[in-house]
Design a protein around this motif. Sequence first.
Motif, mmCIF file in Angstrom:
data_model
loop_
_atom_site.group_PDB
_atom_site.id
_atom_site.type_symbol
_atom_site.label_atom_id
_atom_site.label_comp_id
_atom_site.label_asym_id
_atom_site.label_seq_id
_atom_site.Cartn_x
_atom_site.Cartn_y
_atom_site.Cartn_z
ATOM 1 N N VAL A 181 -59.331 -62.798 -35.409
ATOM 2 C CA VAL A 181 -57.732 -61.564 -35.849
ATOM 3 C C VAL A 181 -57.215 -61.829 -34.501
ATOM 4 O O VAL A 181 -55.831 -62.187 -34.930
ATOM 5 N N LEU A 182 -57.418 -61.497 -33.135
ATOM 6 C CA LEU A 182 -56.937 -61.134 -32.534
ATOM 7 C C LEU A 182 -55.710 -62.936 -32.342
ATOM 8 O O LEU A 182 -54.886 -62.977 -31.807
ATOM 9 N N PHE A 183 -57.052 -63.819 -31.845
ATOM 10 C CA PHE A 183 -56.554 -64.990 -31.500
ATOM 11 C C PHE A 183 -55.685 -65.752 -32.636
ATOM 12 O O PHE A 183 -54.240 -66.001 -32.711
ATOM 13 N N THR A 184 -55.639 -65.548 -34.162
ATOM 14 C CA THR A 184 -54.830 -65.724 -35.552
ATOM 15 C C THR A 184 -53.294 -65.047 -34.572
ATOM 16 O O THR A 184 -52.459 -65.973 -35.672
ATOM 17 N N LEU A 185 -53.346 -64.096 -35.281
ATOM 18 C CA LEU A 185 -52.098 -62.806 -34.075
ATOM 19 C C LEU A 185 -51.910 -63.821 -32.877
ATOM 20 O O LEU A 185 -50.754 -64.144 -33.217
ATOM 21 N N SER A 186 -52.105 -63.924 -32.486
ATOM 22 C CA SER A 186 -51.645 -64.233 -31.109
ATOM 23 C C SER A 186 -51.005 -65.042 -31.587
ATOM 24 O O SER A 186 -49.724 -65.737 -30.581
ATOM 25 N N ILE A 187 -51.792 -66.594 -31.468
ATOM 26 C CA ILE A 187 -50.835 -67.992 -32.334
ATOM 27 C C ILE A 187 -49.957 -67.906 -32.390
ATOM 28 O O ILE A 187 -48.557 -68.382 -33.089
ATOM 29 N N THR A 188 -49.962 -66.750 -33.771
ATOM 30 C CA THR A 188 -49.118 -67.055 -34.669
ATOM 31 C C THR A 188 -47.755 -66.139 -34.709
ATOM 32 O O THR A 188 -46.682 -67.160 -34.218
ATOM 33 N N PRO A 208 -60.935 -70.829 -37.050
ATOM 34 C CA PRO A 208 -60.055 -70.527 -38.313
ATOM 35 C C PRO A 208 -58.859 -69.734 -37.726
ATOM 36 O O PRO A 208 -58.369 -69.639 -38.403
ATOM 37 N N ALA A 209 -58.781 -68.675 -36.497
ATOM 38 C CA ALA A 209 -58.048 -68.757 -35.554
ATOM 39 C C ALA A 209 -56.927 -69.821 -35.693
ATOM 40 O O ALA A 209 -55.797 -70.180 -36.384
ATOM 41 N N LEU A 210 -56.770 -71.306 -35.364
ATOM 42 C CA LEU A 210 -56.393 -72.443 -35.312
ATOM 43 C C LEU A 210 -55.929 -72.696 -36.558
ATOM 44 O O LEU A 210 -54.353 -72.902 -37.153
ATOM 45 N N ILE A 211 -56.368 -72.709 -37.877
ATOM 46 C CA ILE A 211 -56.347 -73.419 -39.538
ATOM 47 C C ILE A 211 -54.746 -72.178 -39.907
ATOM 48 O O ILE A 211 -53.793 -72.256 -40.663
ATOM 49 N N TRP A 249 -51.124 -72.610 -39.826
ATOM 50 C CA TRP A 249 -50.524 -72.894 -41.416
ATOM 51 C C TRP A 249 -48.966 -71.290 -41.572
ATOM 52 O O TRP A 249 -48.438 -71.814 -42.097
ATOM 53 N N LEU A 250 -49.706 -70.051 -40.937
ATOM 54 C CA LEU A 250 -48.729 -68.690 -41.062
ATOM 55 C C LEU A 250 -47.003 -69.515 -40.233
ATOM 56 O O LEU A 250 -45.949 -69.185 -40.385
ATOM 57 N N ILE A 251 -47.488 -70.453 -39.441
ATOM 58 C CA ILE A 251 -46.182 -70.986 -38.611
ATOM 59 C C ILE A 251 -45.380 -71.789 -39.175
ATOM 60 O O ILE A 251 -44.382 -71.849 -39.546
ATOM 61 N N TYR A 252 -46.671 -72.615 -40.101
ATOM 62 C CA TYR A 252 -45.357 -73.541 -40.508
ATOM 63 C C TYR A 252 -44.394 -73.056 -42.001
ATOM 64 O O TYR A 252 -43.628 -73.446 -42.280
ATOM 65 N N GLY A 279 -36.084 -82.812 -39.540
ATOM 66 C CA GLY A 279 -37.582 -83.151 -40.241
ATOM 67 C C GLY A 279 -37.791 -82.257 -39.493
ATOM 68 O O GLY A 279 -37.576 -81.161 -39.050
ATOM 69 N N GLU A 280 -39.053 -82.298 -38.995
ATOM 70 C CA GLU A 280 -40.208 -81.215 -38.669
ATOM 71 C C GLU A 280 -40.338 -81.169 -37.664
ATOM 72 O O GLU A 280 -41.244 -80.682 -37.678
ATOM 73 N N PHE A 281 -40.099 -82.151 -36.551
ATOM 74 C CA PHE A 281 -40.596 -81.683 -35.645
ATOM 75 C C PHE A 281 -40.466 -80.937 -34.542
ATOM 76 O O PHE A 281 -41.493 -80.178 -34.341
ATOM 77 N N TRP A 282 -39.417 -80.035 -34.913
ATOM 78 C CA TRP A 282 -38.958 -78.628 -34.537
ATOM 79 C C TRP A 282 -40.070 -77.707 -34.427
ATOM 80 O O TRP A 282 -40.740 -77.162 -33.663
ATOM 81 N N ILE A 283 -40.994 -77.926 -35.471
ATOM 82 C CA ILE A 283 -41.903 -77.013 -36.340
ATOM 83 C C ILE A 283 -43.147 -77.002 -35.577
ATOM 84 O O ILE A 283 -43.796 -76.855 -34.986
ATOM 85 N N TRP A 284 -43.648 -78.843 -35.396
ATOM 86 C CA TRP A 284 -44.785 -78.869 -34.469
ATOM 87 C C TRP A 284 -44.531 -78.838 -32.820
ATOM 88 O O TRP A 284 -45.338 -78.473 -32.257
ATOM 89 N N GLN A 285 -43.229 -78.650 -32.241
ATOM 90 C CA GLN A 285 -42.857 -77.949 -31.093
ATOM 91 C C GLN A 285 -43.296 -76.717 -31.111
ATOM 92 O O GLN A 285 -43.726 -76.592 -30.111
ATOM 93 N N ALA A 286 -42.590 -75.929 -31.531
ATOM 94 C CA ALA A 286 -43.185 -74.533 -32.071
ATOM 95 C C ALA A 286 -44.847 -74.478 -31.862
ATOM 96 O O ALA A 286 -45.336 -73.616 -31.288
ATOM 97 N N MET A 287 -45.203 -75.447 -32.971
ATOM 98 C CA MET A 287 -46.626 -75.441 -32.892
ATOM 99 C C MET A 287 -47.361 -75.244 -31.842
ATOM 100 O O MET A 287 -48.944 -74.715 -30.762
#
Length: 675
Positions: free
Chosen positions: A290-297, A615-618, A622-625, A643-651
């Motif tokens: 949960v912590l890693f999910t929130l941190s990455i998001t 699970p945190a990465l998945i 998705w939440l970032i996207y 396009g969506e390249f900027w989203i992949w940059q954020a990820m």
Amino acid sequence: MLKKLILRNAKRQLGDYVLYCITIACAVACMYAYNALLFSDKVRQLPELEVLPYMIIAVTLLIILVMGWLVSYMTGYMLKRRSRELSLYMVSGLSARTIAGLFLYENLIIAGTAFIAGLPAGILLSWLVESAVLKMFGMTFTLGFSVSFKTAGLTLLYFAAMYLSALHKSKKRIYKIRLYDLLYYDRQTESSHPCRKPFFTGIFLLSLLLFTAGYALIVIRPIGRGFDLLTGLVFLVIGLFAFFFSVPSFLSERLEKRKGWTYRKNRLTVFRGFTSKIRSMSVVLGTLSVLFTLSITFLGIASAAGHFADQSIGLNVFDILILHEGEMTDFSSYEERISERFLVKSAHVYGIYTGRSREFYTVWENEVEERKKVRMTPRAEFQYDNYMKQSDYLYLRHMLGYEEPELDKNSCYVHCIPQLADEFEDYMEKAGKLEINGQSLMMGKIFSESFSQNDTYGNGLDYILVIPDETAEGMELLYSLYAVITEVPLNGMELRQLTEGERLVLLDRGVGKSVETENGVAVTSLIYTDKDYLSGKWVQKDSLSQIYVILICLVYLSVILEIAGTAILATQALSDGDKKKRQNRILGQLGMNEKMINRLNNRQLLLLFLLPVPPALIISGWLIYDGARRIVFDAPGMPVFSGEFWIWQAMGTALGFFVLVYGIYYTAVRIRGWE
């Protein structure tokens, strides 16, 4: 005697839990750096950041809860690891109150050391944070050594609240504990695993159901007002805990059945060590995930919001735009006022015209609806095609340093954002000619450089038609503009000074009122009939200040969540040091060389570090996207990105930071494990 014992134990604890101490020091540094913004004179001069102090205080209080949980977990863990030592003190005649005092003073020494180590790092980090914040809003940062005693005092207050509450819990725990419990305290597992063989399938299916429900609530949002988003996140969090209650049992059972796999190539050692660890860590693994999910998001959303804000501001190419509605006016008073305050590089006065034609508007409307999958509420000023004189267009291109094309006086040209170029080109090829104000014009070229079109009340909304000067004569003037390019960047404080004592107000595109038009109900942000409106690149940055405030706070929270979670995982990995040494000694006596023993230990460590990550990465990906797409689609007009390249940059930014911190702790654990 007791003082020497306290100092000796504290020194030993600092060595045994060095990663935990470093984590606390990092948390202190972050709290100092961000709380320094509360007392920064330059930051307080920025009116657009007036909400920042409240956001930082709110986030810091949340961080105190997270770090308080970390300290409570670690003090409990230390108590468990030292239970036999403390039982010897009890057998020797020391009372529970004295033992609790020893434990309390030892941890206070550790906390004080971490706090003192974190302050210098916090001072250095505060310079970087303040410099980044001021740069966002066009202000310069002057480097100078200074220590804010107010910031240090506030950080100490937060730190004391975080640490003393956790130590108080441990102290009460020691008061109540019996000698028998203390002797066998270190043999207790983290938590009894509730997920036995008959039930893990059901709990796993429940986790999938919770993931699906959370996904549906966040994507569809049937409730509204943010309640569905909050509920969806709660479902995802519960789903993660259910997942880690079921998966360890599933892995253990499936691997135990594969005897050939288990006993091949020295896998038994890794398998036994790994399964014994994960069986007792279900709650911890769920919490860490949960912590890693929130941190990455949080970091990914912050990066995406930063990309969006920077792109929106970059597309607004004029430093100052002053708008007067409905007629061409005299901007000389503004020109004089601006010249007195700023170094003006170039400036121009021109008009934006409108008519009754909707040919290009229809193409634009269809494209917006197709891309956003929703019908937008129209702007009152942009329900027909808008026009600009060729002479004004050429002068503006000259101001911006663009190539100056030769324009045919019998042709109509289009300047639009790049996303509309192909659609407009197809339409122009089919149409061939265009009737404007009683004149037939040939279709000319399309230009798509940045031209202050991505937001309303600039040079059209996403596009404008460039027509001959004589064609524009007699057309309805939508509004007149005074465009200025300055020699140096501006900031919100300087822009607000322009509005003092004038009939000039900042244009707030987020405020609007409904009006009746020939085409139905529309929205306008020009709500004053007797005012002129100040906009431009730096006003737009001012209007996006809330995004920057949220960005700053999300980065702050993301860093703390990740280091807290990784510190617990690192401590868990190092917790069985003595047991591992005995195991390594036995393996060596059985004939296994040291290189192979280290390889097996590293495999087990790698598996432990990898388990909470997928699970945190998945979920975070998705939440970032989804969050990034909503940021773009909630803005008026066409999306600022093609396009969506900027989203992949954020990820990539969020994942890169996560891998960096995770890798540092993983490497540190490997080094400590080899000692």
